[in-house]
Scaffold this active site. Sequence first.
Site, short mmCIF file in Angstrom:
data_model
loop_
_atom_site.label_atom_id
_atom_site.label_comp_id
_atom_site.label_asym_id
_atom_site.label_seq_id
_atom_site.Cartn_x
_atom_site.Cartn_y
_atom_site.Cartn_z
N GLY A 90 0.75 -1.52 0.40
CA GLY A 90 0.10 -0.21 -0.60
C GLY A 90 1.11 1.56 0.10
O GLY A 90 0.75 2.49 0.31
N GLY B 23 18.16 9.52 -4.17
CA GLY B 23 19.03 8.95 -3.66
C GLY B 23 19.34 7.49 -2.67
O GLY B 23 19.73 6.73 -3.28
N VAL C 289 -2.86 -7.96 -2.83
CA VAL C 289 -2.57 -8.46 -1.29
C VAL C 289 -3.55 -9.84 -0.44
O VAL C 289 -3.79 -10.72 -0.14
CB VAL C 289 -2.45 -7.35 0.12
CG1 VAL C 289 -1.72 -6.88 0.26
CG2 VAL C 289 -3.68 -7.11 0.35
N ASN D 239 1.23 -2.49 4.79
CA ASN D 239 0.33 -0.81 5.57
C ASN D 239 -1.03 -1.10 4.48
O ASN D 239 -1.81 -0.62 4.75
CB ASN D 239 1.30 -0.35 4.56
CG ASN D 239 0.78 0.65 4.84
OD1 ASN D 239 0.49 2.13 6.16
ND2 ASN D 239 0.16 1.91 3.43
N SER E 38 -4.77 0.01 14.19
CA SER E 38 -4.95 1.76 14.55
C SER E 38 -5.95 1.99 15.51
O SER E 38 -6.35 0.87 16.46
CB SER E 38 -6.68 1.65 13.38
OG SER E 38 -7.47 2.65 14.03
N TYR F 80 -14.13 -1.96 10.75
CA TYR F 80 -12.77 -2.05 10.28
C TYR F 80 -12.44 -2.21 11.94
O TYR F 80 -11.11 -2.51 11.95
CB TYR F 80 -12.71 0.15 9.96
CG TYR F 80 -11.34 0.90 9.64
CD1 TYR F 80 -10.00 0.24 8.42
CD2 TYR F 80 -11.03 1.23 11.04
CE1 TYR F 80 -9.43 0.48 8.55
CE2 TYR F 80 -10.38 1.59 11.44
CZ TYR F 80 -8.45 1.66 9.64
OH TYR F 80 -7.83 2.09 10.08
N ALA G 181 -13.34 -3.60 13.79
CA ALA G 181 -12.86 -5.63 14.17
C ALA G 181 -11.69 -5.93 13.15
O ALA G 181 -11.39 -7.18 14.32
CB ALA G 181 -14.65 -6.24 13.70
N LYS H 235 -8.80 -4.60 12.47
CA LYS H 235 -7.73 -3.54 12.98
C LYS H 235 -7.67 -4.27 13.96
O LYS H 235 -6.77 -4.96 14.67
CB LYS H 235 -7.79 -2.67 12.88
CG LYS H 235 -7.99 -1.88 11.45
CD LYS H 235 -6.52 -1.92 11.29
CE LYS H 235 -6.64 -1.45 9.12
NZ LYS H 235 -5.20 -1.63 9.41
N GLU I 178 4.62 -6.57 20.16
CA GLU I 178 3.96 -5.09 21.10
C GLU I 178 3.15 -4.42 19.24
O GLU I 178 3.03 -4.38 18.81
CB GLU I 178 5.49 -4.29 21.85
CG GLU I 178 4.61 -3.15 21.95
CD GLU I 178 4.15 -3.08 24.02
OE1 GLU I 178 2.67 -2.93 23.19
OE2 GLU I 178 5.32 -3.71 24.51
P1 NAD Z 1 -4.57 4.91 1.72
O1 NAD Z 1 -5.66 4.60 1.49
O2 NAD Z 1 -4.00 6.59 2.01
O3 NAD Z 1 -3.32 4.11 1.30
C1 NAD Z 1 -3.90 2.85 1.08
C2 NAD Z 1 -2.71 1.99 0.53
O4 NAD Z 1 -3.67 0.33 0.04
C3 NAD Z 1 -3.11 2.57 -1.28
O5 NAD Z 1 -2.29 3.29 -1.83
C4 NAD Z 1 -4.13 1.02 -2.24
O6 NAD Z 1 -4.09 1.35 -3.12
C5 NAD Z 1 -3.28 0.38 -1.57
N1 NAD Z 1 -4.38 -0.80 -1.42
C6 NAD Z 1 -6.05 -0.52 -0.99
N2 NAD Z 1 -6.32 -2.01 -1.46
C7 NAD Z 1 -5.15 -3.06 -1.57
C8 NAD Z 1 -4.64 -4.50 -2.07
N3 NAD Z 1 -5.99 -5.06 -2.30
N4 NAD Z 1 -3.89 -4.32 -2.58
C9 NAD Z 1 -2.54 -3.43 -2.21
N5 NAD Z 1 -2.83 -2.51 -1.92
C10 NAD Z 1 -3.73 -2.04 -1.45
O7 NAD Z 1 -4.19 4.94 3.61
P2 NAD Z 1 -3.63 5.48 3.92
O8 NAD Z 1 -4.32 6.78 5.42
O9 NAD Z 1 -2.12 6.10 3.88
O10 NAD Z 1 -3.51 4.48 5.84
C11 NAD Z 1 -2.65 3.27 5.37
C12 NAD Z 1 -2.62 2.00 6.59
O11 NAD Z 1 -2.83 3.51 7.68
C13 NAD Z 1 -4.18 1.32 6.56
O12 NAD Z 1 -3.80 0.34 7.08
C14 NAD Z 1 -5.01 1.71 7.53
O13 NAD Z 1 -5.91 1.46 7.83
C15 NAD Z 1 -3.82 3.07 8.60
N6 NAD Z 1 -4.42 4.00 9.14
C16 NAD Z 1 -4.97 4.63 8.57
C17 NAD Z 1 -4.87 6.24 9.82
C18 NAD Z 1 -5.46 7.30 9.00
O14 NAD Z 1 -6.19 8.10 9.56
N7 NAD Z 1 -5.56 7.61 7.45
C19 NAD Z 1 -5.27 5.69 11.18
C20 NAD Z 1 -5.41 4.53 11.74
C21 NAD Z 1 -5.01 3.64 10.88
#
Ligand code: NAD
Length: 252
Positions: free
Chosen positions: A13, A56, A66, A92, A144, A159, A161, A163, A241
Amino acid sequence: MFKLNDRVAIVTGSGSKKGIGRTIALALADQGATVVVADLNLEGIEDTVNAITEAGGRALGVELNVTNKESVDAMVEKVLAEFGRIDILVNNAGISQKVTVQDMTLEDMTRVFNVNMFGLFLCTQAVLETMKKQKFGRIISLSSVSAKRGGGVFGGAHYSASKAAVLGFSKNLAREVAVDGITVNCVAPGLVNTEIWKSLPEADARNVIASIPMGRPGEVKEIASTIAFLASEEASYITGEEIDINGGSHMD
Ligand code: NAD
């Protein structure tokens, strides 16, 4: 910061322009790792690879879904053919959806779990054999704050659940593979300054901010630097952790 020279890292991701994954990929490359930029989004992959090489660093872009075992296995094969090792996996890739349980369909639930938990399982399982042979591995997964306090930012109960499942899965795996020199940890960000944050209506954004003692969302760099630490040699005795990164909005 932390030296990751000669390490090979996969960040799923990491093709999201404004997302957390790209900054994680850049941070690991900045510490010396060769980074595999893996995503569904081809244009996004190219942008992240370019950003790393312009700074670089070393990067390889790989298309990845995934949720698809063949796609995951093909990525691992490609990385091994190219670099011969996999030291770091950052799970991610994740999706979310704002919907109440009342309105949620089984399809919604399945879609979210397919990416956030089952996809994470496929990627993790696919790198284990290599990491065991190396007697070294770092698996770091994005959970999360929603998993721990029951939502409250954007996503629905599916979501939260999924996480929460990531936390239990990671702790169990940490026990299994500790003897092989592999650590397994999670980070649990609160609200991060990404597109989701910018898309919140003003009133909702005000309410969220009011619940954060630091009075601001987290920055992507603040998530990436914690992950760079967990990926490092210096974090060798930390496993099973979960690190909260939420400005104090949830304290265990
Ligand atoms: P985002 O939507 O900006 O990026 C997610 C990426 O995952 C995208 O590039 C998407 O193309 C890729 N993706 C989605 N499904 C996919 C798949 N099946 N195979 C491969 N790639 C796939 O999300 P973000 O806000 O950068 O979040 C990143 C991670 O952090 C996530 O797991 C999210 O749940 C977690 N998170 C985000 C926040 C927040 O506030 N943004 C808070 C807590 C946790």
